[in-house]
Structure formats: C-alpha cells, structure tokens
Write an enzyme that holds these catalytic residues in place. Structure first.
Site, short mmCIF file in Angstrom:
data_model
loop_
_atom_site.label_atom_id
_atom_site.label_comp_id
_atom_site.label_asym_id
_atom_site.label_seq_id
_atom_site.Cartn_x
_atom_site.Cartn_y
_atom_site.Cartn_z
CE LYS A 150 32.89 -13.66 14.35
NZ LYS A 150 31.56 -13.25 13.86
CB THR A 166 25.20 -11.42 7.42
OG1 THR A 166 26.63 -11.38 7.52
CG2 THR A 166 24.61 -10.10 7.85
C1 GL9 Z 1 29.90 -7.14 12.69
C2 GL9 Z 1 29.15 -8.02 13.69
O1 GL9 Z 1 30.04 -8.72 14.48
C3 GL9 Z 1 28.19 -9.00 13.01
O2 GL9 Z 1 27.44 -9.66 13.98
C4 GL9 Z 1 27.26 -8.23 12.07
O3 GL9 Z 1 26.43 -9.13 11.37
C5 GL9 Z 1 28.10 -7.43 11.07
C6 GL9 Z 1 27.25 -6.58 10.16
O4 GL9 Z 1 26.39 -5.79 10.90
O5 GL9 Z 1 28.99 -6.55 11.75
N1 GL9 Z 1 30.64 -6.09 13.35
C7 GL9 Z 1 31.96 -6.18 13.10
O6 GL9 Z 1 32.84 -5.43 13.50
N2 GL9 Z 1 32.19 -7.26 12.33
C8 GL9 Z 1 31.01 -7.86 12.03
O7 GL9 Z 1 30.90 -8.85 11.33
N3 GL9 Z 1 33.43 -7.72 12.02
C9 GL9 Z 1 33.88 -7.91 10.78
O8 GL9 Z 1 33.31 -7.47 9.79
C10 GL9 Z 1 35.13 -8.67 10.66
#
Ligand code: GL9
Length: 835
Positions: A567, A669
C-alpha cells in the site's frame, strides 16, 4: 394519513414512532431493562435504553421477515465470512428506520446528549479491513434490495485489537467490545450445533448394503448462534447476521469432575471456548495456525448444518433440491472448507451418492477471491489438516483424484498442469491449497475489480479459467451510501438532497444530477463551506488527540487503511521528506500548505509495517516542531483507525491517497468512500482506482506510476532500485535523511531494515514510481490553489460515483450469480396484500 385521523393516536411503546412514544420507550427500557432510574443512570445505561428502543422497532420487522421466509420458502443467499466489520449499529439503524432526526429530538427532549450516546457504542470490530467491511456493506445492500439472506460468521469475543501509540510505536490492546453488553444480539442456545474435531474414520456397510464412512472424532465443540437483525434502508426487510460462539459440549466433564479432577474438567471448557476467543489480526498474510483452521471449520460446519436443518426439518424439503433453495457465497478462501464439509454432510449424514453430492455442492458454492498476494493464499500442511479433519482430507483426495483424471483426459501428458491444478501442493512439504478447492467446488468464481479479475484469470487461477471460462466473472466492489454518506456526512447529504431530492440514497446513479449544479456559484460556495466545516471538526479532534494545531485551509491529504508495504505508506513519507528538504533548502519556497494525515493498524507480527508507523511518527515529531516549515506542512498519525473513526475521516479529506503498486490492491473500497465525499484521488492504475478514474474522468483524478504490466515487465527484467537512487538527487536526499539518523535522534540503526529493503530489493517499486508521484503531487498543490476549480472537480467526483454503491454490486451478484428474486416484506401495523 388524513389530518382528521390524528386526534388521539395511541402507540405501542415497542413499535411506535412518535416523539412522545420514543421518549416513553427510552425511559421504560432504562427502568425495566437496565434496572435504573434517571438519577443514577450512567451514560451507558442511557445508551442501552436507547439501543433497546431501536432494537424493539427492528424486531417487529425481523419477525415478519422470517415468517415470510418460512411461508414463501424463497431461494436464499448465505454469505459465509470469517469477518464482518459492522461498525456501530445505532446510527445506521436509525437511518435505515427513517427516524434519525426524530430520535435525536426525542433524546434531546429528555435532556440527553444524542451525539454522546452515539459515541458510547463500542463497535463490533470483527474484521481486519476491506474484506470484513465489504461483507458488512453487502449485508446492508442485500436487505435494502429485499434479497433473502443470512450472514454467517464467528462471534469473536475479542475483535481487532485497539491501537495505541507509545513513543511512535504501535502497541496492541485487547478489544473488549462485549464488556458493557451487546444490545443488538439475541443468543439462541436452543439452536446450537455440535462440531467434531480430530479422531479417525471407519468404513461400514449400511442397511442397504452400501459402503459408508463414519467419523469418530476425539473432540467436540458446540456452536451457539447469536443473531443480529440487519434492516434495509426504507424497507421492512430485516435479515440476520448469525455469528457462532464456541461452547463446551458439557459445562463440566462429569467423569473427571467426580474423579476429583476439577481443573482437568474445567480445562476442557476453557479449551473449547478458546475457539471463538479472538480474531486473527493478520491482513493478507497467513500464519498457518491450527486454531485458525479450527475457527474456519467451526463456523462453516455450524452454518451448513443450520441451512440443512432449515431446509429439511423446518421446511420439509428434500435434500436433493438443497442447491435450488440455498446458494453460499464464500468470502475468500477462509470458509472454503465448506466444499468438503457439504460433501461430508451429504455423503455420510444423508447417505447421498458421490455424483449427486458433488452436483449439489458445486451448484451451491460460489467463491470470491480478494487478493493475489502469494503470502495470502491459504494452504494447510497435510499433516495438520488430516489430524484435525481426517474425513475431510479423504474427501478432498477423492475430489482431487476424480478432477485430475478429467484434467488428464483434457490435456494429455501435461504433468506440469496437473501439478499446478492439484488441490494438493506436492512441490515440497505437502499442502492443501484452499483456493484450488474453492475454485473447483464452485459454480462461480469472481474477482473484485476489473483488473483484479483479469489478473486472477491470467495468473493465480489461469489453468482453471482456461478449463472453465464460463465460471469466471467480475464483480467490482461497492460501499453502502447509507453509512458512508448519509450517516457520516449529514451536511453534504442535506445539501445534495436540497438540490436533487433523496432518491439518490437508494439509487446512487442519481447523483449525476449534481453535474448540472457545477456551474452554480452559490452551490460551489456551499460545497466548499461544508468541506471546510468538516475539516474544522477533524482539526479539533486532532488538536484534542495529538495536541497538534493544523491549518484548515491546507490540503487535507489522507491515507487511511491497513499498513502494508504494497500500500506504500512509505512512498507518501518520501514525498513528505522531499517537501521538507525543499523547504529546508529554501525556507521562502512557496508551496501549498498540506496536512498529511495517516491512520491504520499493522498486523502485530509484521515488523516492517510497524517500522513504517514508527517512521511516520518520527518524521511528524521533527517536521511539526521545525519553525522553518511552520504552517506549511504538518504530519499527523491518528491512532486506532476503525469504522467509527473512518466515518469522521472520509468526509474531511481533500486528497485521498490510493498509491499501491499496480497489480497488488485487488480493489480497494476506501478509495470509493473518499471520492463519494468529494475528495480527489491521487492514485495508480490499480484495483478499482482504474474504474473510479473512468467514471469521474481523467481530468478529475491525479494519476501516476507504472501500470501492472509494466511492473511485471520490470520485475522480469531484474529490477535494480539502486539505479534510481543514484540517478535521482531528491530521492537520494530523502533516503539519506532517514539513513543519517535525522528522524531518529541520531540512531542510524533504527530504520536500517526499511531503508535497506528499499535500496537493495524494493519489492513494491517505490523508487521506480517516486518521480512520477512527486511530479503529480506538485500538480495537486498547484490545482488546490484554484479553489474554484478544485471545488468543481470535487463535486464531479461525488456526482459520478454512482457505480460504486454496494447496491450495484449486489444487483450484479443477484442477477448474474445467485439468481434470486427479491421478496418484499410487509411493513408492520399496515394492511398488506403482498403475501
Ligand atoms: C482485500 C483487498 O486487499 C482489497 O483490495 C479489497 O478491496 C477487499 C475487499 O474485496 O479485500 N483482501 C484482503 O485480504 N483484504 C482486503 O482488504 N484485507 C483485509 O481485509 C485486511
């Protein structure tokens, strides 16, 4: 209602919506539920009384909903997720009931502080970040769209840890969210299920002479459901979030107890209840711990047993049509064991033949992938897996054997392909690959943004996408505008509604109508005033929390999300240090003032992420106290970022940082929540950023950095960050500044692991993207000087975010994946002829 009807209206204290009724109901609940009278009631007592008053109004709708489902027996979606990051319920329920303002007035007339009562709620932090929050947004949208659904998960006693900062370092504190009680849930011990673990299997011949398998476990745990009502917006549909809590099967092991082994007996209880004790705080990094697999199997088994009981016992339907009445959405691979567990239930408990069981299973499951990061792909050591779930391992071997035969037929002599597609990884130590299991067991497999789905099909699940292209699809994520606009940004909501009415709250595409006000001078001025007022609120909070005074006319440049190297919070830091260096070299330099705001937690075991937090706080200490830069740059780290806090942060942003290495952020999101609230984005072509930019227009988005395909190319060629460091004097100066100990009181060792990783590996290509980022940040600074133009861009961002409502995402799942019809629920106390 006609005016002549309203003379006397006597309302039920548990359902009535008049202000007088609400006031009476609050005092009644204070008395009878909390057992307090006003003189001795605490703020929490009043919060509980208020929450019960709201819950009473949900329960009526909830029971009508569940009665309707019982009668109509509609097709339902069960959303299985190890995480539901719900955030506080009170305000959201008031919005969805349509009584927010009325309740505020009722509370104020009782002489209470409404805002303080909302603040009092401990949020259920039963998730890590985006994935858990997405599940919560989807529950809101499914109820709002009248889709019969259940969210199934785990009732962790301790959710995501609270974050404190000591000397710039993250410190984790246990999240005791249940300490004051939880008024939103109802325990249903009468609907508990037993879950088996360990032991062995045995073959036997049943009364029909067929060979069957029995699982003889060596441990058993009980799952008790706790139900929370989920009301939709402006509808009566009220669905259920059902979270399982682990309990010992017997409170005491009587044999051990009678034998005098009191501690041994209680030990079993403690052991069982450990299961749902705590949420694993890792985001996108697996640990492979046995307890985690136990948690996954525990909630999956309870949930499937629950669905089968509803189907067979309550509704009296044959198990052969299970998949016609239920579809299961697997939120990542965390519940992927559902594929093997449904097979086991069908084969061993219901005596169904393999082929039919497999047909039912594969017609039931659908799988959403949420990340491509290799360290996040779940795999379990075969030994551990087999000792915990011996029967499931047998079933998985059988699924795999049959599947690999098909692969061999289709692609003869392609052993490499067999190795890649096998559910069992045999390249070294043997592992069960949960993504392969989920993919194979599902009729639909989706990614969460266009680019992500494309990469999923190209890389991680390439062979599967080639073999079963029709099963793959994209469902770009969305967020609920109820929580992330109406509730968190009442001022903007009021302005928007005054211009275009309030239908946008249900149909976010209607925000497009705001485009016609972009040229309206007064509208722009109101828009700006609102942003300023919200920034002032956040500035006060920062003053209170961090003791830092910030300039509300500066750009509020915010990066709020989990800490992870991909990130690239540290790229943001390199920009700060670059500006700082420029100001030190030239104290009269005219730069647009900025306030850099960070928020987010690091996984407790993720040392590099924790070091980045420390770096931000160290840079903040130096920059904020340097008179040379005063009022031009400030750096703020806001501790303990959670849903409640996010609601305060999104509306206050001018600039949203979405700067992940292209190809790494599946969707994002937060990017949507910022933009909806009028922030501009500085971002890479990654995840949903790409689609946001498409919607808002390239001219209203600050784009920088390499594309995903360029990133892979550079990596394939052999990337050397040192070249960038040598060639770029500002980059070198920024890195050298950290290295010199300037931000660490002369300690040159402190940030070595971080700087070393950048200079010699830089796995996320910060150096390659540095110059592009700095250049675009300069453009941001210049653009902000033209406030009028900035405001137009801000309005257009909000106006064009319609696509990113979770209602749109859910409509797509409903139509293209689940194939479920909406079911209208009758409003309470009103004649209704729907059913
Ligand atoms: C995550 C992805 O990294 C995000 O990019 C995505 O928006 C969300 C929802 O689809 O899912 N996958 C994941 O393991 N996480 C995400 O945020 N991690 C956490 O929830 C901490």
């Amino acid at each position: 209602m006609q005016t002549e009807d309203i003379q006397i209206r006597i309302e039920d204290d548990r359902t009535g919506l008049e202000i007088e009724t609400l006031k009476r109901a609050i005092l009644d609940n204070l008395f009878y539920i909390q057992g307090k009278f006003p003189e001795i009631a605490t703020l929490n007592d009043y919060y509980m009384a208020l929450a019960y008053t709201v819950r009473d109004r949900l329960i009526h709708r909830w029971l009508i909903s569940s009665q309707t489902y019982t009668k109509v027996q509609p097709r339902e979606v069960c959303y299985l997720s190890a995480e539901f990051l719900m955030g506080p319920h009170l305000g959201n329920n008031l919005i969805n009931l349509g009584i927010y303002d009325r309740m505020r007035q009722a509370v104020q007339e009782l002489g209470l502080n409404f805002e303080a009562l909302l603040e009092q709620e401990e949020e259920p932090g039963l998730g890590n970040g985006g994935l858990g929050r997405l599940a919560a947004c989807y529950l809101d949208s499914m109820a709002t769209l009248d889709i019969p659904s259940v969210g199934y998960g785990i009732r962790y006693e301790f959710g995501i840890f609270d974050q404190d900062i000591h000397d710039g370092w993250q410190v984790e504190i246990t999240d005791k969210w249940l300490k004051n009680g939880n008024p939103w849930e109802i325990a249903r011990p009468e609907w508990a299920f037993e879950v088996k673990f360990g032991g062995r299997t045995e073959r036997y011949t049943d009364e029909k002479g067929r060979s069957r398998v029995k699982w003889i476990p060596d441990r058993m745990v009980q799952g008790v459901p706790y139900d929370t009502p989920i009301l939709g917006y402006e509808t009566s549909s009220t669905n259920t979030l059902r979270l399982w809590s682990a309990q010992a099967v017997e409170s005491f092991d009587f044999r051990a107890f009678n034998a005098g082994d009191y501690y041994g007996a209680v030990g079993n209880k403690v052991f069982s209840e450990n299961l749902s004790k705590v949420l694993y705080p890792n985001d996108e990094q697996i640990q492979g711990k046995q307890l985690r697999l136990e948690q996954q199997y525990f909630f999956v088994s309870c949930s499937l047993q629950d669905m089968i009981r509803t189907h067979c016992d309550r509704r009296g339907l044959p198990i052969s049509i299970f998949h016609e009445k239920f579809t299961v959405q697997l939120n990542d691979t965390h519940p992927a064991i559902a594929v093997a567990e449904l097979m086991r239930l069908l084969l061993d408990e219901h005596g169904i033949e393999w082929d039919q069981a497999w047909h039912i299973t594969q017609s039931t499951m659908a799988y959403t992938n949420h990340t491509l990061l290799p360290e996040a792909l779940e795999r379990w050591a075969v030994g551990l897996f087999g000792s915990l779930l011996p029967r499931h391992l047998e079933i998985i071997y059988e699924i795999n054997g049959r599947f690999l035969n098909e692969v061999r037929l289709r692609y003869p002599k392609d052993d490499e392909r067999i190795r890649r597609m096998s559910i069992i990884d045999e390249s070294g130590d043997r592992y069960v690959r949960m993504a392969n299991l989920a993919t194979l067991g599902s009729y639909s497999i989706n990614g969460v943004a266009e680019l992500h789905t494309q990469l999923l099909k190209q890389d991680v699940l390439h062979d599967f996408a080639e073999m079963y292209p029709e099963r793959f699809n994209n469902k770009t994520n969305g967020v609920t505008p109820r929580r992330f606009m109406v509730l968190s940004n009442p001022r903007l909501t009021k302005l928007i509604t005054s211009k275009i009415g309030d239908h946008w709250i249900r149909n976010l595409q209607e925000l497009r109508q705001l485009e016609s006000f972009v040229e309206d001078l007064e509208f722009r001025s109101e828009w700006r005033q609102i942003k300023l007022a919200i920034k002032r609120d956040l500035a006060n909070y920062i003053q209170e929390q961090n003791g830092i005074e910030v300039n509300v006319d500066s750009i509020f440049d915010i990066q709020a999300k989990r800490f992870h190297e991909y990130k690239r919070q540290h790229l943001n830091v390199l920009h700060i240090i670059t500006l700082y260096n420029r100001l030190k070299a030239n104290p009269n330099l005219d730069i647009t003032p900025r306030t850099f705001i960070f928020g987010g937690k690091a996984a407790p075991g993720y040392q590099m992420a924790k070091l980045i937090i420390k770096l931000i706080n160290s840079v903040a200490d130096v920059v904020n106290s340097d008179p040379d830069v005063r009022d031009r740059i400030k750096v703020v780290f806001l501790k303990d970022y959670n849903v409640k806090f996010a609601q305060r942060v999104y509306p206050a942003a001018d600039l949203s940082e979405q700067i992940s290495t292209a190809g790494k952020e599946a969707s994002g999101t937060g990017n949507m929540k910022f933009s909806m609230n009028g922030a501009l984005t500085i971002g890479t072509l990654d995840g949903a950023n790409i689609e946001i930019r498409e919607e808002v227009g390239a001219e209203n988005f600050f784009l920088f950095g390499l594309t995903a395909s360029k990133v892979s190319q550079i990596k394939a060629k052999g990337y050397d960050p040192m070249q960038y460091y040598i060639a770029n004097s500002e980059l070198k100066a920024a890195i050298d500044r950290i290295n010199s100990g300037f931000f660490s009181k002369g300690d040159t060792a402190l940030f070595k692991p971080l700087v070393g990783s950048l200079m010699y590996q830089d796995p996320y290509l910060l150096f390659a993207d540095y110059q592009s980022y700095i250049d675009v940040q300069t453009q941001v600074g210049e653009a902000y000087r033209d406030q009028d133009h900035w405001t137009r861009m801000s309005i257009l961002n909000t106006a064009r975010m319609g696509k990113f409502s979770s209602d749109r995402s859910i409509r797509e799942y409903v139509k293209e994946v689940w194939k479920i019809d909406p079911l209208k629920i009758c409003p309470p106390n009103e004649p209704c002829s729907i059913h």
